[in-house]
Design a protein around this motif. Structure first.
Motif, PDB file in Angstrom:
ATOM      1  N   ASP A 232     111.548  39.507  79.487  1.00  0.00           N
ATOM      2  CA  ASP A 232     112.872  39.969  79.895  1.00  0.00           C
ATOM      3  C   ASP A 232     113.219  39.527  81.309  1.00  0.00           C
ATOM      4  O   ASP A 232     114.387  39.514  81.685  1.00  0.00           O
ATOM      5  CB  ASP A 232     112.953  41.504  79.824  1.00  0.00           C
TER       6      ASP A 232
ATOM      7  N   PRO B 149     109.881  37.949  71.149  1.00  0.00           N
ATOM      8  CA  PRO B 149     110.823  38.320  70.087  1.00  0.00           C
ATOM      9  C   PRO B 149     111.317  37.098  69.321  1.00  0.00           C
ATOM     10  O   PRO B 149     111.208  35.957  69.801  1.00  0.00           O
ATOM     11  CB  PRO B 149     111.963  38.990  70.858  1.00  0.00           C
ATOM     12  N   SER B 150     111.856  37.341  68.144  1.00  0.00           N
ATOM     13  CA  SER B 150     112.284  36.236  67.284  1.00  0.00           C
ATOM     14  C   SER B 150     113.382  35.395  67.918  1.00  0.00           C
ATOM     15  O   SER B 150     113.473  34.197  67.654  1.00  0.00           O
ATOM     16  CB  SER B 150     112.775  36.797  65.934  1.00  0.00           C
ATOM     17  N   ASN B 151     114.222  36.009  68.762  1.00  0.00           N
ATOM     18  CA  ASN B 151     115.309  35.241  69.373  1.00  0.00           C
ATOM     19  C   ASN B 151     114.820  34.286  70.462  1.00  0.00           C
ATOM     20  O   ASN B 151     115.561  33.408  70.887  1.00  0.00           O
ATOM     21  CB  ASN B 151     116.368  36.178  69.949  1.00  0.00           C
ATOM     22  N   LEU B 152     113.561  34.442  70.903  1.00  0.00           N
ATOM     23  CA  LEU B 152     112.992  33.528  71.887  1.00  0.00           C
ATOM     24  C   LEU B 152     111.930  32.606  71.293  1.00  0.00           C
ATOM     25  O   LEU B 152     111.619  31.569  71.870  1.00  0.00           O
ATOM     26  CB  LEU B 152     112.354  34.318  73.046  1.00  0.00           C
ATOM     27  N   ASP B 153     111.362  32.976  70.166  1.00  0.00           N
ATOM     28  CA  ASP B 153     110.259  32.224  69.575  1.00  0.00           C
ATOM     29  C   ASP B 153     110.660  30.770  69.332  1.00  0.00           C
ATOM     30  O   ASP B 153     111.652  30.482  68.666  1.00  0.00           O
ATOM     31  CB  ASP B 153     109.842  32.875  68.258  1.00  0.00           C
TER      32      ASP B 153
ATOM     33  N   LYS C 111     111.829  28.714  71.458  1.00  0.00           N
ATOM     34  CA  LYS C 111     112.907  28.251  72.328  1.00  0.00           C
ATOM     35  C   LYS C 111     112.340  27.629  73.599  1.00  0.00           C
ATOM     36  O   LYS C 111     111.213  27.883  74.005  1.00  0.00           O
ATOM     37  CB  LYS C 111     113.826  29.421  72.709  1.00  0.00           C
TER      38      LYS C 111
ATOM     39  N   LYS D 279     113.661  26.292  77.674  1.00  0.00           N
ATOM     40  CA  LYS D 279     114.679  26.232  78.725  1.00  0.00           C
ATOM     41  C   LYS D 279     114.182  25.246  79.785  1.00  0.00           C
ATOM     42  O   LYS D 279     113.082  25.394  80.308  1.00  0.00           O
ATOM     43  CB  LYS D 279     114.911  27.603  79.361  1.00  0.00           C
TER      44      LYS D 279
ATOM     45  N   GLN E 116     120.553  24.787  76.362  1.00  0.00           N
ATOM     46  CA  GLN E 116     121.286  26.033  76.202  1.00  0.00           C
ATOM     47  C   GLN E 116     122.705  25.836  76.691  1.00  0.00           C
ATOM     48  O   GLN E 116     122.970  25.052  77.600  1.00  0.00           O
ATOM     49  CB  GLN E 116     120.612  27.155  77.015  1.00  0.00           C
TER      50      GLN E 116
ATOM     51  N   GLU F 266     122.595  36.712  82.803  1.00  0.00           N
ATOM     52  CA  GLU F 266     121.504  35.848  83.220  1.00  0.00           C
ATOM     53  C   GLU F 266     121.705  35.366  84.647  1.00  0.00           C
ATOM     54  O   GLU F 266     120.772  35.314  85.444  1.00  0.00           O
ATOM     55  CB  GLU F 266     121.373  34.657  82.268  1.00  0.00           C
TER      56      GLU F 266
ATOM     57  N   THR G 216     105.449  32.915  69.854  1.00  0.00           N
ATOM     58  CA  THR G 216     104.841  34.163  69.404  1.00  0.00           C
ATOM     59  C   THR G 216     103.484  33.878  68.773  1.00  0.00           C
ATOM     60  O   THR G 216     103.248  32.814  68.209  1.00  0.00           O
ATOM     61  CB  THR G 216     105.750  34.877  68.392  1.00  0.00           C
TER      62      THR G 216
END
Length: 308
Positions: free
Chosen positions: A55, A82-86, A88, A90, A106, A113, A193
């Motif tokens: 986070d 979490p799945s929304n970051l797995d 990914k 940046k 992105q 942010e 993950t």
């Protein structure tokens, strides 16, 4: 090297995670003086067991200020991703004193942010910050000159004679193109993950062999799931691994687990107090020992095979 700051400084609360990682990286040439044959301008870190860091990832952008001319790749690996970051990624670059998020990674930044990054930068320096919302995410800052705080300690991370990053970038632009390109800087954050022993091979194939495997507040003695990871990290071809824990007893027990699990000849980084621990007590119910996030640091590295 950078100056330590007072534990009463607000930055100590915000930046314990990235500064502890930086401290760990800076111990490698001291602890393992013959282990670094790789270009030190390109550093790969596998960051294990990430939780709150998922986070608070914008605070790791501070590493672009305190590691000038270094390209850094950090893979956050944890069952808690979490799945929304797995999966990914940046990618940030520094352009004329501004940290820019690649459009290919992105889309335009969100205000939350930007506020998170600006808050961490504001804690780092007395600065004027500007954020532009557009096709790219940009975090621009103009830094004041170093000054002493009330405790007489330098509140800046750069050495007293170093310049503002924006000034350094301006000087780089005045150099020949080949020279400027050779000291370009990027920061890449990726998220995966799973447990490290299950995904390490895939991550190394994608990003390369890490210079350091780092586990924050690991609890090696408290979680049996660390055992196969430690066995992997004790392989003769494994990189150095450094861990932190909340209290000295947890670090001591963690070191005992490493020594019991390790396969082969190892070098041991002794348990030491982390100067960049978070100065907020997080004492648990199971003991009355002083406990702080990233309080104590220790590690291990396989002894290089002289015949290999």
């Amino acid at each position: 090297m950078f100056q330590r700051w007072s534990l009463s400084d607000p930055r100590a609360i915000i930046l314990d995670a990235p500064m502890t990682l930086l401290w760990a990286l800076q111990q490698l040439p001291i602890w393992l003086p013959v282990s670094s044959s790789k270009n030190h301008h390109d550093v790969i870190v596998h960051y294990l067991g990430a939780q709150k860091e998922l986070d608070q990832w914008p605070v790791f952008l501070e590493l672009m200020h305190v590691m000038p001319c270094t390209s850094l790749q950090i893979s956050f690996i944890s069952p808690d991703v979490p799945s929304n970051l797995d999966g990914k990624r940046k990618i940030f670059t520094k352009q004329q004193g501004s940290i820019v998020l690649s459009d290919a990674v992105q889309a335009a930044c969100t205000s939350s942010e930007c506020e998170a990054v600006l808050a961490s930068d504001a804690a780092m320096q007395d600065s004027s910050h500007y954020c532009s919302h557009g096709g790219q995410k940009q975090f621009s800052c103009e830094f004041d000159s170093p000054r002493d705080d009330t405790n007489g300690m330098h509140p800046v991370v750069w050495s007293a004679e170093s310049q503002c990053p924006a000034a350094k970038d301006a000087a780089q632009l005045a150099q020949p193109a080949s020279s400027a390109e050779s000291i370009s800087q990027t920061l890449q954050l990726s998220f995966q993950t799973g447990c490290y022993h299950d995904v390490a091979t895939d991550i190394q194939q994608e990003f390369g062999r890490p210079d350091l495997v780092f586990g924050a507040n690991a609890g090696l003695a408290a979680y049996p799931s660390w055992v196969p990871t430690l066995q992997l990290l004790s392989h003769p071809a494994a990189p150095a691994s450094i861990f932190t824990d909340f209290c000295e007893e947890a670090a001591f027990q963690g070191m005992r687990v490493m020594q019991a699990v390790a396969q082969g000849s190892m070098q041991w980084m002794p348990i030491t107090l982390n100067p960049f621990r978070k100065p907020l007590s997080c004492q648990g119910r199971d003991n009355n020992l002083p406990s702080y996030s990233n309080a104590f640091i220790f590690g291990m590295a396989p002894v290089a095979d002289e015949h290999g």
